[in-house]
Design an enzyme around this catalytic site. Structure first.
Site, PDB file in Angstrom:
ATOM      1  N   SER A 109      -1.210   3.255   3.805  1.00 23.20           N
ATOM      2  CA  SER A 109      -0.714   4.277   2.885  1.00 23.20           C
ATOM      3  C   SER A 109      -1.731   5.390   2.659  1.00 23.20           C
ATOM      4  O   SER A 109      -1.348   6.555   2.493  1.00 23.20           O
ATOM      5  CB  SER A 109      -0.328   3.638   1.551  1.00 23.20           C
ATOM      6  OG  SER A 109      -1.454   3.041   0.935  1.00 23.20           O
ATOM      7  N   ASP A 120      -5.007  -0.053  -2.778  1.00 21.73           N
ATOM      8  CA  ASP A 120      -6.183  -0.350  -1.973  1.00 21.73           C
ATOM      9  C   ASP A 120      -6.285   0.622  -0.805  1.00 21.73           C
ATOM     10  O   ASP A 120      -5.345   1.374  -0.507  1.00 21.73           O
ATOM     11  CB  ASP A 120      -6.149  -1.796  -1.469  1.00 21.73           C
ATOM     12  CG  ASP A 120      -4.923  -2.081  -0.613  1.00 21.73           C
ATOM     13  OD1 ASP A 120      -4.122  -1.149  -0.380  1.00 21.73           O
ATOM     14  OD2 ASP A 120      -4.750  -3.229  -0.178  1.00 21.73           O
ATOM     15  N   ASP A 122      -6.899   0.676   3.174  1.00 21.67           N
ATOM     16  CA  ASP A 122      -7.009  -0.070   4.429  1.00 21.67           C
ATOM     17  C   ASP A 122      -8.004   0.648   5.321  1.00 21.67           C
ATOM     18  O   ASP A 122      -7.811   1.820   5.669  1.00 21.67           O
ATOM     19  CB  ASP A 122      -5.651  -0.163   5.115  1.00 21.67           C
ATOM     20  CG  ASP A 122      -4.650  -0.968   4.302  1.00 21.67           C
ATOM     21  OD1 ASP A 122      -5.004  -2.069   3.861  1.00 21.67           O
ATOM     22  OD2 ASP A 122      -3.522  -0.477   4.100  1.00 21.67           O
ATOM     23  N   ASP A 175      -9.638  -3.222   1.973  1.00 24.20           N
ATOM     24  CA  ASP A 175      -9.363  -4.200   3.028  1.00 24.20           C
ATOM     25  C   ASP A 175     -10.064  -3.702   4.279  1.00 24.20           C
ATOM     26  O   ASP A 175      -9.668  -2.672   4.839  1.00 24.20           O
ATOM     27  CB  ASP A 175      -7.861  -4.337   3.285  1.00 24.20           C
ATOM     28  CG  ASP A 175      -7.158  -5.123   2.190  1.00 24.20           C
ATOM     29  OD1 ASP A 175      -7.846  -5.606   1.281  1.00 24.20           O
ATOM     30  OD2 ASP A 175      -5.918  -5.249   2.254  1.00 24.20           O
ATOM     31  N   LYS A 236       9.308   3.552  -0.938  1.00 23.56           N
ATOM     32  CA  LYS A 236       8.390   2.455  -1.232  1.00 23.56           C
ATOM     33  C   LYS A 236       8.493   2.069  -2.710  1.00 23.56           C
ATOM     34  O   LYS A 236       8.487   0.882  -3.054  1.00 23.56           O
ATOM     35  CB  LYS A 236       6.954   2.853  -0.880  1.00 23.56           C
ATOM     36  CG  LYS A 236       6.651   2.852   0.607  1.00 23.56           C
ATOM     37  CD  LYS A 236       5.211   3.252   0.879  1.00 23.56           C
ATOM     38  CE  LYS A 236       4.230   2.277   0.298  1.00 23.56           C
ATOM     39  NZ  LYS A 236       2.834   2.607   0.644  1.00 23.56           N
ATOM     40  N   TYR A 245       9.726  -5.435  -1.260  1.00 20.87           N
ATOM     41  CA  TYR A 245       8.522  -4.864  -0.663  1.00 20.87           C
ATOM     42  C   TYR A 245       7.463  -5.958  -0.568  1.00 20.87           C
ATOM     43  O   TYR A 245       6.744  -6.242  -1.520  1.00 20.87           O
ATOM     44  CB  TYR A 245       7.998  -3.707  -1.515  1.00 20.87           C
ATOM     45  CG  TYR A 245       6.843  -2.945  -0.885  1.00 20.87           C
ATOM     46  CD1 TYR A 245       7.069  -1.796  -0.134  1.00 20.87           C
ATOM     47  CD2 TYR A 245       5.530  -3.373  -1.040  1.00 20.87           C
ATOM     48  CE1 TYR A 245       6.029  -1.098   0.445  1.00 20.87           C
ATOM     49  CE2 TYR A 245       4.476  -2.689  -0.459  1.00 20.87           C
ATOM     50  CZ  TYR A 245       4.730  -1.553   0.277  1.00 20.87           C
ATOM     51  OH  TYR A 245       3.693  -0.874   0.857  1.00 20.87           O
TER      52      TYR A 245
END
Length: 668
Positions: A109, A120, A122, A175, A236, A245
C-alpha cells in the site's frame, strides 16, 4: 458485404495529417468495455466520495508522512552499515568495503500510494550475493535491530512462505523482507523490474522480490494512477468494513484488491472513481469464477520458475478465484480463497452492487456503502478459537502461527462435510481487556449450505476435524510452555460481550435496514417459527483462576449433557470428545457419544440469500474463449458489453474444482 481484404484494396485517399488519430491504446489483454468519461453528475459524486474518505480518516497527516520518510532513511543507513560490516569481517578489500551496499525498496500500500494512518510499511532489503538470509539477515541484522532503542516488538518469521522480519521502528510498523541477488555490489539505482535480478536466485528470494516488481507493474498498467488510487483506497476501506479483507484467513489482501481494481481501470480507462466503484460491483458480481483476472499476457521465461498455468500444473486447477500477478513469474495471488470465503465475498459484492444502484438513484449517501458487517448477528452457530500464552511476546508469535493456520480449519471442515457445512472466518481477533492473562480469540460463523436437503435431526460431526487442526497447531516449531489453544462451539446468544464495540450486545431490531434484503426478511419468519427452544449451557472453564473469564457461556466441541461440564483440552491431553454440538432441550447418552452440530437451512441470517455464481468449473476443450461474465446480465454493462463475453482468461480454460472426499455424516 465487403470483406477486410476487399476493403484494403479500395483506393481511398489518405486523410490530412491534422485529422489523423492514433489508434486507442489497449489497456490489458482486451479492449475496454467503455471509453466513456464522467458526466457532471459523476464528477460531483466523486467529490462527495473523496470528501467521505477524507472525513473517515483514510489519509495520513503531513507530519506522519514526514516521519515515515525519516524512518525509511534511518533504516537504509542501518542495512548499509550492516552489509559494510559483514564485508569487512569476511576479509574483502578496503575498496569492496567502501562499495558494499544494500538498497531498501517499498511495496504494498505504501508503494501504491494508498496507505492510511498507522499502516505498516512493506519493505524489501536487496543485498549482495555473499550476504545470506538464514544467518546474516535473521541472526546478525536481527541482533543489531534488537539492540536499538527505537526498535520494538521485533518478531522474525524465517519459516513463512515469504520470510519476513516484523518490528516497529520509532513507532512505525515495518515488515522487512530480504533478497540476496547475484551481484557483488548492489547499485543505488538498481532496476528491480529488470528480469536480470532473478538470475541465480532461489524460490524464496523470487517471492521476496515479487512484491516490489508487482507494485511497479500495476502502476504502469493502469490508465490513470490517481483514479486507480482513489478507487483502491475506497474499496479497501469497504472490504475492511464488510469483513472480507484478509489474505491469511482466505479472503483478499491488499495486492488482490489492487489487481482487481487495476483490471477494472483497464475496462473503463476514462471513468472517474465514483463510476469505477459502482462498476466494480457489477463486473465482479457477474464474473465467472474461476476464470482468471489478468492485467497482461502470462509469459514464460527461460529462467525456469513456475508460472501459473492450469494446463500444465494440476494444482493450479484447484484455485477458485485466480487473480494473477503481472510480473514474471506470474503467480496466483489469491490461492488462499476457499469455497466458503468465495461465497461470502460474492454475497458482499451483491450487497455493494445494490447499494451503489441506490446511490446512483440518490436514494442513499456514500456512507451507506460502508456500514460495518454485523458478523455476530449473521449466524446462529460459531466456532470460537481461544489462544493463550505466558506473556505478550509469546502471544504475538503464537497468535501469528494460529492465524496462519485458520484457513486450514476452514478447508478441513469443507472437506470432511463434503462442502455441506460452510464456514465464515472473521478476519479479526478479539481481546478481552478485562482479562489479566495474554489472550485473544478468533471466531468462525457456521451454516448449512443453502439448498441442501435437510433430514430431521441431521448433524455434522467434526470432532476428528478439530482434533486434526489442533495437532497441526501444536506442531509449532517454536512452541513454549503456556501456549494453549481451545476450540469451542458457541451459539449467537453466548458470544462474549467483549467482541462488541460498545461492550454489550445490540438489540436485533437495531440492525441497519440496508443489511437485510427481501429474501432474508421473507425467510426469517419461517426460520423463527421452526427455531427450537434453547437452554443455557454451563460456563466453560478455559483456564484456571485468572483465565476463567476468557470464554464464558460456550459449548465445548463435544455433545453436552445438562449435568456434565465440558473439559477443556490442553496441549498435553488427547482431544477425544471434540465435536460441535447443538443445545437440545434434552440430552441423552447417545447424544453424548455422537455429538454433532445441528444446523437448519436457515441458520445464517445472511445479508444476501440470492444465488451467486458457482465457484466451480470444468476444463473446456472448446476452441472459443470462455465466458467470464454471466449472459443473463449483459444489459447491466456498457453498450459494448458483449466484449465481455469473449474476454481472454489467461490460459483460456476454466479451472477444475478440487474433489473432496465423501465422508459419511452421522445422524442422531
Amino acid at each position: 458485404m465487403v470483406g477486410s481484404d476487399d476493403f484494403n484494396s479500395l483506393p481511398t485517399p489518405s486523410p490530412p495529417p491534422a485529422e489523423q488519430k492514433d489508434p486507442p491504446m489497449q489497456w490489458g489483454v482486451t479492449k475496454p468495455l467503455s471509453n466513456a468519461g464522467p458526466t457532471d453528475v459523476d464528477i460531483q459524486r466523486t467529490k462527495e466520495l473523496e470528501k467521505f474518505l477524507v472525513d473517515s480518516g483514510l489519509y495520513e497527516s503531513a507530519e506522519e508522512t514526514a516521519k515515515r520518510e525519516d524512518v525509511l532513511d534511518r533504516l537504509k543507513k542501518v542495512v548499509k552499515d550492516w552489509v559494510k560490516e559483514l564485508t569487512r569481517l569476511r576479509g574483502y578489500t578496503d575498496q569492496m568495503v567502501e562499495d558494499a551496499n544494500a538498497v531498501i525498496f517499498t511495496f504494498g500500500s505504501y508503494r501504491l500510494g494508498v496507505h492510511g494512518p498507522g499502516a505498516d510499511i512493506d519493505t524489501l532489503c536487496v543485498g549482495p550475493s555473499y550476504v545470506n538470509r538464514e544467518e546474516d539477515f535473521f541472526y546478525v541484522l536481527h541482533n543489531i535491530l534488537d539492540e536499538m532503542e527505537e526498535v520494538t516488538e521485533l518478531q522474525p518469521v524465517p519459516d513463512a512462505h515469504v520470510p519476513v522480519m516484523k518490528f516497529k521502528f520509532d513507532g512505525i510498523s515495518i515488515d522487512l523482507l530480504y533478497a540476496s541477488i547475484s551481484l557483488l555490489v548492489v547499485p543505488d539505482d538498481l532496476d528491480i523490474s529488470n528480469i536480470s535480478v532473478l538470475y541465480d536466485i532461489d524460490e524464496p528470494t523470487v517471492r521476496s522480490l515479487n512484491g516490489c516488481r508487482v507494485a511497479d507493474q500495476i502502476l504502469k498498467l493502469v490508465p490513470d494512477v490517481e483514479n486507480f488510487r482513489t478507487t483502491l483506497r475506497c474499496l479497501k476501506f469497504w472490504a475492511k468494513r464488510r469483513g472480507v479483507y484478509s489474505n491469511v484467513t482466505g479472503f483478499l489482501g491488499g495486492v488482490n484488491w489492487a489487481l482487481l481494481v487495476a483490471r477494472l481501470c483497464q475496462f473503463y480507462p476514462k471513468a472517474n472513481p465514483s463510476m469505477l466503484v459502482s462498476r466494480f460491483f457489477i463486473i465482479y458480481t457477474l464474473w465467472r469464477w474461476p476464470n482468471a483476472v489478468t492485467l497482461c499476457e502470462i509469459e514464460d521465461n527461460e529462467l525456469g520458475f513456475s508460472v501459473w498455468n492450469p494446463k500444465k500444473n494440476p494444482w493450479d486447477r484447484n484455485h477458485l478465484m485466480p487473480i494473477i500477478t503481472p510480473s514474471y513469474p506470474c503467480m496466483n495471488s489469491s490461492y488462499n480463497v476457499s469455497a466458503s470465503t468465495l461465497r461470502v465475498m460474492m454475497e458482499q459484492f451483491q450487497v455493494g452492487k445494490r447499494i451503489c444502484e441506490d446511490i446512483e438513484l440518490n436514494k442513499v449517501q456514500w456512507s451507506a456503502l460502508f456500514e460495518p458487517y454485523l458478523f455476530f448477528e449473521s449466524y446462529k452457530n460459531y466456532l470460537q478459537v481461544d489462544i493463550i500464552a505466558a506473556d505478550v511476546d509469546d502471544l504475538r508469535a503464537w497468535r501469528g502461527w494460529v492465524e496462519s493456520r485458520l484457513r486450514q480449519l476452514t478447508l478441513m471442515i469443507e472437506r470432511d462435510t463434503s462442502g455441506k457445512l460452510q464456514c465464515h472466518p472473521c478476519p479479526h481477533d478479539y481481546v478481552d481487556s478485562s482479562n489479566q492473562c495474554s489472550h485473544c480469540a478468533f471466531f468462525m460463523g457456521l451454516q448449512r449450505k443453502q439448498g441442501e436437503v435437510i433430514q430431521e435431526g441431521q448433524q455434522f460431526d467434526i470432532r476428528q476435524t478439530v482434533d486434526e487442526f489442533r495437532h497441526q497447531i501444536n506442531s509449532y516449531m517454536y512452541w513454549k510452555p503456556g501456549m494453549e489453544i481451545y476450540v469451542s462451539h458457541v451459539r449467537r446468544k453466548q458470544i462474549p460481550s467483549y467482541v462488541f464495540p460498545e461492550g454489550y450486545r445490540r438489540t436485533r431490531h437495531a440492525r441497519p435496514a440496508s443489511q437485510v434484503d427481501k429474501a432474508s426478511c421473507e425467510g426469517s419468519v419461517e426460520r423463527v417459527s421452526k427455531r427450537k427452544k434453547e437452554v443455557d449451557v454451563p460456563d466453560l472453564e478455559v483456564c484456571e483462576k485468572k483465565r476463567q473469564s476468557i470464554s464464558p457461556q460456550k459449548e465445548s466441541i463435544g455433545a453436552l449433557t445438562e449435568t456434565t461440564k465440558p473439559e477443556v483440552v490442553s496441549r498435553d491431553k488427547e482431544f477425544n470428545d471434540g465435536v460441535i454440538a447443538p443445545n437440545h432441550r434434552k440430552h441423552t447418552a447417545e447424544n453424548s457419544d455422537n455429538g454433532c452440530c445441528n444446523l437448519s437451512s436457515g441458520d445464517a441470517y445472511s445479508e444476501n440469500n440470492e444465488k451467486g455464481s458457482s465457484p466451480g468449473g470444468t476444463c473446456s476443450n472448446e476452441a472459443s474463449p470462455p465466458q467470464l461474465l454471466h449472459n443473463t446480465h449483459k444489459e447491466e454493462l456498457e453498450p459494448n458489453a458483449d466484449l465481455a463475453m469473449v474476454l481472454k482468461s489467461g490460459d483460456g480454460e476454466k479451472n477444475v474444482m478440487s474433489k473432496v472426499e465423501k465422508i459419511e455424516i452421522p445422524l442422531i
